[in-house]
Design a protein around this motif. Structure first.
Motif, mmCIF file in Angstrom:
data_model
loop_
_atom_site.group_PDB
_atom_site.id
_atom_site.type_symbol
_atom_site.label_atom_id
_atom_site.label_comp_id
_atom_site.label_asym_id
_atom_site.label_seq_id
_atom_site.Cartn_x
_atom_site.Cartn_y
_atom_site.Cartn_z
ATOM 1 N N LEU A 46 158.080 -101.304 119.464
ATOM 2 C CA LEU A 46 157.592 -101.973 121.330
ATOM 3 C C LEU A 46 156.837 -103.442 121.474
ATOM 4 O O LEU A 46 157.617 -104.588 122.098
ATOM 5 C CB LEU A 46 157.783 -101.500 122.485
ATOM 6 N N ALA A 47 155.670 -102.912 121.322
ATOM 7 C CA ALA A 47 154.917 -103.916 121.487
ATOM 8 C C ALA A 47 155.028 -105.962 120.497
ATOM 9 O O ALA A 47 155.056 -106.632 120.918
ATOM 10 C CB ALA A 47 153.365 -104.392 120.330
ATOM 11 N N GLU A 48 155.646 -105.660 119.272
ATOM 12 C CA GLU A 48 155.812 -106.471 118.360
ATOM 13 C C GLU A 48 157.461 -107.805 119.082
ATOM 14 O O GLU A 48 157.413 -108.817 118.847
ATOM 15 C CB GLU A 48 155.852 -106.201 117.196
ATOM 16 N N GLY A 49 157.910 -106.480 119.854
ATOM 17 C CA GLY A 49 159.974 -107.757 120.047
ATOM 18 C C GLY A 49 159.279 -108.308 121.883
ATOM 19 O O GLY A 49 160.591 -108.509 122.428
ATOM 20 N N PHE A 50 158.474 -108.079 122.446
ATOM 21 C CA PHE A 50 157.790 -109.115 123.444
ATOM 22 C C PHE A 50 158.486 -110.458 123.548
ATOM 23 O O PHE A 50 158.445 -111.257 122.658
ATOM 24 C CB PHE A 50 156.742 -108.487 124.117
ATOM 25 N N GLN A 51 158.848 -110.815 125.458
ATOM 26 C CA GLN A 51 159.474 -112.023 124.838
ATOM 27 C C GLN A 51 158.458 -113.273 125.593
ATOM 28 O O GLN A 51 159.137 -114.119 125.021
ATOM 29 C CB GLN A 51 161.189 -112.083 126.172
ATOM 30 N N ASN B 272 155.137 -105.067 137.295
ATOM 31 C CA ASN B 272 154.648 -105.693 135.936
ATOM 32 C C ASN B 272 155.587 -107.365 135.703
ATOM 33 O O ASN B 272 155.628 -107.864 135.294
ATOM 34 C CB ASN B 272 155.379 -104.624 134.968
ATOM 35 N N ALA B 273 156.958 -106.718 136.707
ATOM 36 C CA ALA B 273 157.833 -108.003 136.587
ATOM 37 C C ALA B 273 156.925 -109.665 137.752
ATOM 38 O O ALA B 273 157.518 -110.273 136.957
ATOM 39 C CB ALA B 273 158.933 -108.345 137.471
ATOM 40 N N MET B 274 156.682 -109.000 138.385
ATOM 41 C CA MET B 274 156.109 -109.790 139.571
ATOM 42 C C MET B 274 154.414 -110.646 138.567
ATOM 43 O O MET B 274 153.921 -111.551 138.784
ATOM 44 C CB MET B 274 155.432 -109.737 140.786
ATOM 45 N N ASP C 62 160.964 -107.138 129.454
ATOM 46 C CA ASP C 62 158.943 -107.273 129.129
ATOM 47 C C ASP C 62 159.050 -105.629 130.332
ATOM 48 O O ASP C 62 157.728 -105.181 129.816
ATOM 49 C CB ASP C 62 158.549 -108.308 128.975
ATOM 50 N N ALA C 63 158.322 -106.762 131.104
ATOM 51 C CA ALA C 63 158.768 -105.311 132.431
ATOM 52 C C ALA C 63 158.985 -103.812 132.452
ATOM 53 O O ALA C 63 158.413 -103.488 132.383
ATOM 54 C CB ALA C 63 158.525 -106.032 133.700
ATOM 55 N N ARG D 101 153.641 -110.654 126.262
ATOM 56 C CA ARG D 101 153.039 -110.137 124.599
ATOM 57 C C ARG D 101 151.811 -109.208 124.689
ATOM 58 O O ARG D 101 150.771 -108.992 124.162
ATOM 59 C CB ARG D 101 153.394 -111.106 123.432
ATOM 60 N N ARG D 102 150.443 -110.780 126.236
ATOM 61 C CA ARG D 102 149.312 -110.003 126.302
ATOM 62 C C ARG D 102 149.071 -108.894 126.861
ATOM 63 O O ARG D 102 148.649 -108.312 126.188
ATOM 64 C CB ARG D 102 148.826 -111.337 127.458
ATOM 65 N N LEU D 103 149.964 -108.776 127.989
ATOM 66 C CA LEU D 103 149.529 -107.542 128.426
ATOM 67 C C LEU D 103 150.098 -105.962 127.505
ATOM 68 O O LEU D 103 149.708 -105.228 127.691
ATOM 69 C CB LEU D 103 150.690 -107.177 129.901
ATOM 70 N N ALA D 104 151.431 -106.606 126.678
ATOM 71 C CA ALA D 104 151.209 -105.494 126.082
ATOM 72 C C ALA D 104 150.647 -105.148 124.982
ATOM 73 O O ALA D 104 150.621 -103.481 124.423
ATOM 74 C CB ALA D 104 153.224 -105.897 125.673
ATOM 75 N N ALA D 105 149.806 -105.591 124.843
ATOM 76 C CA ALA D 105 148.865 -105.578 123.487
ATOM 77 C C ALA D 105 147.977 -104.804 123.832
ATOM 78 O O ALA D 105 147.244 -103.763 122.928
ATOM 79 C CB ALA D 105 148.305 -107.407 122.811
#
Length: 214
Positions: free
Chosen positions: A183-188, A40-42, A127-128, A193-197
């Motif tokens: 959680l999704a609304e707090g992405f940095q 995720n991080a990469m 985020d990751a 944010r796109r992946l979280a949605a």
């Protein structure tokens, strides 16, 4: 079996840190979790930038201290991990500045700690790690942890908590409302944010299907 190449392009770093990456027997914070968070991080790093070496070290060491979800020390888990990570990196000869950058990212990644990430590496790690708490993997981890903590699946007479307080220590399904849907609304980062949605929608679809079945 550990395979350093899974952590490309930071195989050498992974080989030196993996022995410290996870402790205890928690299957929701094991080597598989570390590898998912790394991927995720990469993916986010490719879109957002930052120092890949700092980020990779922070990912590898973000759960190097194990604290159970129901422990009174839970809110301090990331600070304890940052302290241990700092000592590990100091032994490897890392500079004080780089150690501090990793330590901040590790401290700030935790939802329970409530620490605001100040650097791009810290934002990406947060985020990751949170991506691994939502989507279908998040569903699996939620029920795994619920079972580990001795929780029931749901209240058989009021599964949606229409007429009772939410209690995710007693019922695993309540954790969707108490934490996962927030959680999704707090992405940095924009990439995060796109992946979280997409993963957040998967969570909501799962809960809808689950409620239909019960």
């Amino acid at each position: 079996m550990f395979k350093a190449e899974a952590f490309s392009p930071h195989e050498m770093l992974a080989a030196s840190l993996i022995a410290h990456a996870a402790e205890g027997d928690d299957g929701s914070h094991d080597l598989a979790h570390i590898l998912r968070v790394f991927r995720n991080a990469m993916r986010i790093h490719a879109g957002e930038g930052g120092d890949g070496r700092i980020l990779a070290a922070a990912v590898l060491l973000h759960d190097c201290v194990a604290v159970e979800k129901n422990s009174p020390l839970r809110a301090k888990a990331s600070a304890l991990a940052a302290e241990k990570a700092s000592a590990i990196l100091a032994e490897l000869g890392w500079s004080a500045a780089d150690i501090g950058a990793v330590a901040h990212a590790v401290t700030a990644h935790s939802f329970s700690a409530g620490v605001t990430p100040r650097t791009i590496e810290a934002k990406i790690l947060q985020d990751a790690d949170r991506l691994d708490a939502i989507g279908m993997v998040g569903v699996a981890r939620c029920f795994y942890i619920g079972g580990r903590m001795g929780s029931g699946l749901y209240d058989p007479f009021d599964p949606a908590a229409s007429n009772r307080p939410l209690d995710d220590k007693r019922y695993a399904i309540d954790h969707f409302q108490t934490k996962l849907f927030k959680l999704a609304e707090g992405f940095q980062t924009e990439t995060g944010r796109r992946l979280a949605a997409a993963r957040d929608q998967s969570l909501r679809d799962f809960l809808s299907a689950f409620m239909d079945e019960i």
